[in-house]
Design a protein around this motif. Structure first.
Motif, PDB file in Angstrom:
ATOM      1  N   ILE A  33       0.713  -1.216  -0.097  1.00 20.63           N
ATOM      2  CA  ILE A  33      -0.106   0.062  -0.029  1.00 20.63           C
ATOM      3  C   ILE A  33       0.953   1.414   0.138  1.00 20.63           C
ATOM      4  CG2 ILE A  33      -1.616   1.329   1.415  1.00 20.63           C
ATOM      5  CD1 ILE A  33      -2.590  -1.729   0.276  1.00 20.63           C
ATOM      6  N   VAL A  34       0.742   2.058  -0.717  1.00 25.26           N
ATOM      7  CA  VAL A  34       1.412   3.247  -0.948  1.00 25.26           C
ATOM      8  C   VAL A  34       0.383   4.558  -0.404  1.00 25.26           C
ATOM      9  CG1 VAL A  34       2.790   4.953  -2.378  1.00 25.26           C
ATOM     10  CG2 VAL A  34       2.810   2.451  -2.517  1.00 25.26           C
ATOM     11  N   VAL A  35       0.800   5.430   0.225  1.00 27.54           N
ATOM     12  CA  VAL A  35      -0.105   6.694   0.620  1.00 27.54           C
ATOM     13  C   VAL A  35       0.717   7.891   0.299  1.00 27.54           C
ATOM     14  CG1 VAL A  35      -1.414   5.213   2.466  1.00 27.54           C
ATOM     15  CG2 VAL A  35       0.779   6.548   3.125  1.00 27.54           C
ATOM     16  N   SER A  36      -0.152   8.744   0.055  1.00 25.51           N
ATOM     17  CA  SER A  36       0.240  10.115  -0.402  1.00 25.51           C
ATOM     18  C   SER A  36       0.094  10.960   1.157  1.00 25.51           C
ATOM     19  CB  SER A  36      -0.659  10.986  -0.877  1.00 25.51           C
ATOM     20  OG  SER A  36      -0.584  10.762  -2.569  1.00 25.51           O
ATOM     21  N   ALA A  37       0.431  12.270   1.419  1.00 24.48           N
ATOM     22  CA  ALA A  37       0.264  12.961   2.364  1.00 24.48           C
ATOM     23  C   ALA A  37      -1.484  13.437   2.571  1.00 24.48           C
ATOM     24  CB  ALA A  37       1.060  14.369   2.516  1.00 24.48           C
ATOM     25  N   PRO A  38      -1.930  13.722   3.666  1.00 23.53           N
ATOM     26  CA  PRO A  38      -3.350  14.255   3.599  1.00 23.53           C
ATOM     27  C   PRO A  38      -3.533  15.489   2.623  1.00 23.53           C
ATOM     28  CG  PRO A  38      -2.288  13.819   5.930  1.00 23.53           C
ATOM     29  CD  PRO A  38      -1.221  13.842   5.088  1.00 23.53           C
ATOM     30  N   GLY A  39      -4.491  15.079   1.920  1.00 22.09           N
ATOM     31  CA  GLY A  39      -4.705  16.065   0.814  1.00 22.09           C
ATOM     32  C   GLY A  39      -6.025  17.115   1.454  1.00 22.09           C
ATOM     33  N   LYS A  40      -6.616  17.653   0.401  1.00 17.24           N
ATOM     34  CA  LYS A  40      -7.651  18.714   0.471  1.00 17.24           C
ATOM     35  C   LYS A  40      -9.012  18.004   1.244  1.00 17.24           C
ATOM     36  CE  LYS A  40      -6.308  22.568  -2.399  1.00 17.24           C
ATOM     37  NZ  LYS A  40      -6.741  23.497  -3.111  1.00 17.24           N
ATOM     38  N   ARG A  41      -9.634  18.413   2.226  1.00 14.68           N
ATOM     39  CA  ARG A  41     -10.957  18.142   2.753  1.00 14.68           C
ATOM     40  C   ARG A  41     -12.028  18.695   1.830  1.00 14.68           C
ATOM     41  NH1 ARG A  41      -8.797  18.936   8.663  1.00 14.68           N
ATOM     42  NH2 ARG A  41      -7.987  20.616   7.612  1.00 14.68           N
ATOM     43  N   PHE A  42     -11.464  19.918   1.781  1.00 16.28           N
ATOM     44  CA  PHE A  42     -12.892  20.854   0.976  1.00 16.28           C
ATOM     45  C   PHE A  42     -11.891  21.731  -0.083  1.00 16.28           C
ATOM     46  CE2 PHE A  42     -11.727  21.653   5.367  1.00 16.28           C
ATOM     47  CZ  PHE A  42     -11.249  22.994   5.358  1.00 16.28           C
ATOM     48  N   LYS A  43     -12.659  22.483  -0.814  1.00 17.63           N
ATOM     49  CA  LYS A  43     -11.904  23.073  -1.820  1.00 17.63           C
ATOM     50  C   LYS A  43     -11.086  24.152  -1.150  1.00 17.63           C
ATOM     51  CE  LYS A  43     -13.243  25.371  -5.946  1.00 17.63           C
ATOM     52  NZ  LYS A  43     -13.543  26.882  -5.910  1.00 17.63           N
ATOM     53  N   GLU A  44     -11.432  24.852  -0.272  1.00 16.42           N
ATOM     54  CA  GLU A  44     -10.180  25.880   0.226  1.00 16.42           C
ATOM     55  C   GLU A  44      -9.196  25.441   1.490  1.00 16.42           C
ATOM     56  OE1 GLU A  44     -13.701  26.167   1.106  1.00 16.42           O
ATOM     57  OE2 GLU A  44     -14.079  27.102  -1.159  1.00 16.42           O
ATOM     58  N   ASP A  45      -9.404  23.781   1.616  1.00 21.85           N
ATOM     59  CA  ASP A  45      -8.617  23.446   2.480  1.00 21.85           C
ATOM     60  C   ASP A  45      -6.917  23.683   1.796  1.00 21.85           C
ATOM     61  OD1 ASP A  45      -7.609  22.258   4.757  1.00 21.85           O
ATOM     62  OD2 ASP A  45      -8.416  20.179   4.156  1.00 21.85           O
ATOM     63  N   ILE A  46      -5.999  23.123   2.967  1.00 25.85           N
ATOM     64  CA  ILE A  46      -4.617  23.308   2.526  1.00 25.85           C
ATOM     65  C   ILE A  46      -4.151  21.919   2.377  1.00 25.85           C
ATOM     66  CG2 ILE A  46      -2.207  24.410   2.861  1.00 25.85           C
ATOM     67  CD1 ILE A  46      -3.537  26.762   4.245  1.00 25.85           C
ATOM     68  N   LYS A  47      -3.385  21.626   1.384  1.00 24.58           N
ATOM     69  CA  LYS A  47      -2.878  20.016   1.371  1.00 24.58           C
ATOM     70  C   LYS A  47      -1.790  20.109   2.464  1.00 24.58           C
ATOM     71  CE  LYS A  47      -2.633  18.230  -3.102  1.00 24.58           C
ATOM     72  NZ  LYS A  47      -1.883  17.733  -3.997  1.00 24.58           N
ATOM     73  N   MET A  48      -1.299  19.047   3.132  1.00 23.93           N
ATOM     74  CA  MET A  48      -0.365  18.683   3.868  1.00 23.93           C
ATOM     75  C   MET A  48       1.149  19.264   3.279  1.00 23.93           C
ATOM     76  SD  MET A  48       0.908  18.000   6.710  1.00 23.93           S
ATOM     77  CE  MET A  48      -0.169  17.117   7.958  1.00 23.93           C
ATOM     78  N   THR A  49       1.308  18.703   2.188  1.00 29.73           N
ATOM     79  CA  THR A  49       2.466  18.983   1.545  1.00 29.73           C
ATOM     80  C   THR A  49       2.457  20.536   1.370  1.00 29.73           C
ATOM     81  OG1 THR A  49       2.193  17.033   0.095  1.00 29.73           O
ATOM     82  CG2 THR A  49       3.963  18.631  -0.649  1.00 29.73           C
ATOM     83  N   ASP A  50       1.539  21.165   1.040  1.00 34.79           N
ATOM     84  CA  ASP A  50       1.631  22.752   0.984  1.00 34.79           C
ATOM     85  C   ASP A  50       2.124  23.386   2.437  1.00 34.79           C
ATOM     86  OD1 ASP A  50       1.592  23.153  -1.731  1.00 34.79           O
ATOM     87  OD2 ASP A  50      -0.655  22.544  -1.668  1.00 34.79           O
ATOM     88  N   MET A  51       1.520  22.723   3.377  1.00 39.95           N
ATOM     89  CA  MET A  51       1.814  23.287   4.800  1.00 39.95           C
ATOM     90  C   MET A  51       3.324  23.073   5.108  1.00 39.95           C
ATOM     91  SD  MET A  51      -1.576  21.699   6.670  1.00 39.95           S
ATOM     92  CE  MET A  51      -1.320  22.152   8.422  1.00 39.95           C
ATOM     93  N   LEU A  52       3.761  21.815   4.558  1.00 36.53           N
ATOM     94  CA  LEU A  52       5.115  21.340   4.865  1.00 36.53           C
ATOM     95  C   LEU A  52       5.997  22.345   4.046  1.00 36.53           C
ATOM     96  CD1 LEU A  52       4.585  17.826   4.817  1.00 36.53           C
ATOM     97  CD2 LEU A  52       5.530  19.121   7.048  1.00 36.53           C
ATOM     98  N   ILE A  53       5.748  22.833   2.940  1.00 35.27           N
ATOM     99  CA  ILE A  53       6.482  23.752   2.172  1.00 35.27           C
ATOM    100  C   ILE A  53       6.549  24.942   2.959  1.00 35.27           C
ATOM    101  CG2 ILE A  53       6.428  24.964  -0.020  1.00 35.27           C
ATOM    102  CD1 ILE A  53       5.278  22.339  -1.489  1.00 35.27           C
ATOM    103  N   SER A  54       5.350  25.773   3.440  1.00 25.02           N
ATOM    104  CA  SER A  54       5.459  26.966   4.282  1.00 25.02           C
ATOM    105  C   SER A  54       6.563  26.653   5.564  1.00 25.02           C
ATOM    106  CB  SER A  54       4.230  27.111   4.789  1.00 25.02           C
ATOM    107  OG  SER A  54       3.432  27.032   3.815  1.00 25.02           O
ATOM    108  N   LEU A  55       6.452  25.345   6.310  1.00 27.27           N
ATOM    109  CA  LEU A  55       7.255  25.425   7.041  1.00 27.27           C
ATOM    110  C   LEU A  55       8.822  25.182   7.144  1.00 27.27           C
ATOM    111  CD1 LEU A  55       7.795  24.320  10.171  1.00 27.27           C
ATOM    112  CD2 LEU A  55       7.581  21.888   9.348  1.00 27.27           C
ATOM    113  N   ALA A  56       8.915  24.791   5.688  1.00 29.54           N
ATOM    114  CA  ALA A  56      10.532  24.696   5.185  1.00 29.54           C
ATOM    115  C   ALA A  56      10.819  26.175   4.999  1.00 29.54           C
ATOM    116  CB  ALA A  56      10.517  23.844   4.150  1.00 29.54           C
ATOM    117  N   GLU A  57       9.993  26.884   4.501  1.00 30.44           N
ATOM    118  CA  GLU A  57      10.257  28.468   4.417  1.00 30.44           C
ATOM    119  C   GLU A  57      10.780  28.981   5.708  1.00 30.44           C
ATOM    120  OE1 GLU A  57      10.611  30.767   2.015  1.00 30.44           O
ATOM    121  OE2 GLU A  57      10.803  29.158   0.761  1.00 30.44           O
TER     122      GLU A  57
END
Ligand code: ASP
Length: 460
Positions: A33-57
């Protein structure tokens, strides 16, 4: 044996985790089984990967990371708590993330970014393995290093190294369900390197090829791949089956349901892919296979993508000048620009590029060199172009398919800037101004899919 990959929306919250577990438990052949990071739950939600990109900044700038780390851990907590998974896993996620941030302090920005981004799928795989275990399934989290996914040292753009496959094959001997995080591998120096965005599809494909799976299932949030973007044409025809080549052409030009680089490993091993819906697993999905019967329609899909530009170069008697094309492309190579297509005439050549590579500074340098080194009559760039691909293996044996396409453009009153048909004849490509693309695609869809019954293509 099957490899099943679950995309971001399939693992976005607790309810989705439950659906995934049901799917995994419904078929004992689903071993990897291969899993992605949590994606959007609703249209305006932020993907986990995008949250992590901001954290890296934040980490890069030496800012306070407490808030962003909290937000990220809370996202996992909202899944774990609802599923009743032991909270020890959340402590581990928080600790690992903080340790990671400390350890990356003097790391180059690109490596730092990759390591932080990858933690999104890594933690989600740990969570999924813990949840499956709690349900009584023998499930093991397997890190990509342990699995044998070794990649080139190209941060954010990794490619798998051939030596990976021998090690991955050993996974066949393991017991239970193996849960592997998608999106990243390890360089031979042991650094975490991610694939390009959407790259969990690539992980699934590499594993499917490595364990010689009978099927690679790619679970997403649509019942099938559609013959055209549903945002342009509502309720388009579903595709039941398409070939690797057709899928490659469609995903190149905007069919984002399956990453275009993900086909290579399974294609080489001849492993079929099935794109399925986590929210409706009963639906048969779309199969991607080596060969299909294409008697019913020569065209399987229409794709479009914008963000292209076209460099036009004119020189009288270009056709007589040995090495002209090579010299021209060499200038682009020196600038680190990759080109997409090069349609040409007798005394002119066009080079189609992704526009983001060609800003005004680059344009100045490249045009200066082309003028000086190739002594051309004229060179100019046309920006804001879109490409439309009409794709189908059956086209090379049917007469009249191109005529229908040009008729569709005429009906939509869209001017053709460029036409290109590759020697494979799997696709026809048309360049248009980006503002005409939707009209043109609708008209093409009409011609090939709504009026199909009335068209008689003659076979050659
Ligand atoms: N999470 C990564 C992304 O958003 C990779 C993936 O989901 O496939 O690009």
């Amino acid at each position: 044996m099957k490899v099943a990959k679950f995309g971001g929306s399939s693992v976005a919250n607790a309810a989705q985790f439950q659906k995934v577990a049901k799917i995994v438990m419904a078929d004992p052949e689903r071993k990897v089984i291969v899993v992605s990071a949590p994606g959007k739950r609703f249209k305006e939600d932020i993907k986990m990967t995008d949250m992590l990109i901001s954290l890296a900044e934040q980490v890069k700038e030496g800012g306070d990371t407490t808030g962003p780390v909290r937000q990220i851990v809370d996202r996992y907590a909202s899944i774990a708590n609802e599923l009743g998974v032991d909270s020890a896993i959340l402590e581990r996620i928080e600790e690992d993330l903080n340790d990671l941030i400390v350890s990356l302090h003097n790391e180059e920005p690109t490596r730092l970014l990759d390591a932080i981004k990858a933690s999104g799928e890594d933690n989600n795989a740990k969570l999924m393995a813990a949840y499956l275990s709690q349900l009584g399934v023998e499930a093991h989290y397997v890190n990509p290093k342990e699995a044998g996914i070794f990649v080139t040292d190209e941060p954010g753009n990794a490619r798998v190294l051939p030596e990976s496959y021998k090690k991955i094959a050993e996974l066949r001997n393991r017991t239970g369900v193996l849960v592997v995080p998608g999106f990243f591998g390890y360089s031979t120096e042991g650094k975490v390197i991610t694939f390009s965005r959407g790259g969990s599809d690539i992980t699934g494909s590499i594993l499917a090829a490595g364990v010689k799976a009978d099927l690679y299932e790619n679970f997403t949030d649509v019942d099938s791949i559609y013959s055209v973007n549903p945002m342009i044409v509502p309720n388009p025809k579903e595709i039941k089956e398409l070939t690797y080549r057709e899928m490659r052409e469609l995903s190149y030009a905007g069919f984002s349901v399956f990453h275009d680089e993900a086909l290579e490993p399974v294609y080489k091993m001849g492993i079929p892919v099935c794109v399925k819906n986590t929210n409706n697993p009963q639906a048969p999905g779309t199969y991607i296979v080596a060969k299909r019967n294409h008697n019913d329609s020569p065209v399987v899909g229409i794709a479009s993508d914008d963000g292209f530009c076209n460099i036009h170069v004119d020189k009288y008697l270009m056709n007589r000048e040995i090495g002209f094309g090579r010299k021209l492309l060499h200038v682009l190579e020196d600038e680190g620009i990759s080109y997409e297509h090069t349609p040409s005439g007798i005394d002119n050549i066009s080079v189609i590029l992704r526009e983001h590579q060609f800003d005004e500074d680059v344009e100045k340098r490249v045009f200066g060199r082309i003028q000086r080194e190739l002594d051309v009559d004229s060179v100019y760039v046309e920006r804001g172009l879109a490409l439309i691909m009409v794709v189908g293996e059956g086209m090379n044996q049917s007469v009249g398919v191109a005529a229908k396409a040009t008729e569709a453009f005429a009906r939509a009153n869209v001017n053709l800037e460029m036409i290109n048909q590759g020697s494979s004849e799997v696709s026809m490509m048309f360049g248009v101004k980006a503002d005409g693309v939707k009209k043109a695609v609708k008209s093409l869809y009409n011609v090939y899919f709504n009026e199909m019954m009335t068209i008689s293509y003659s076979k050659i």
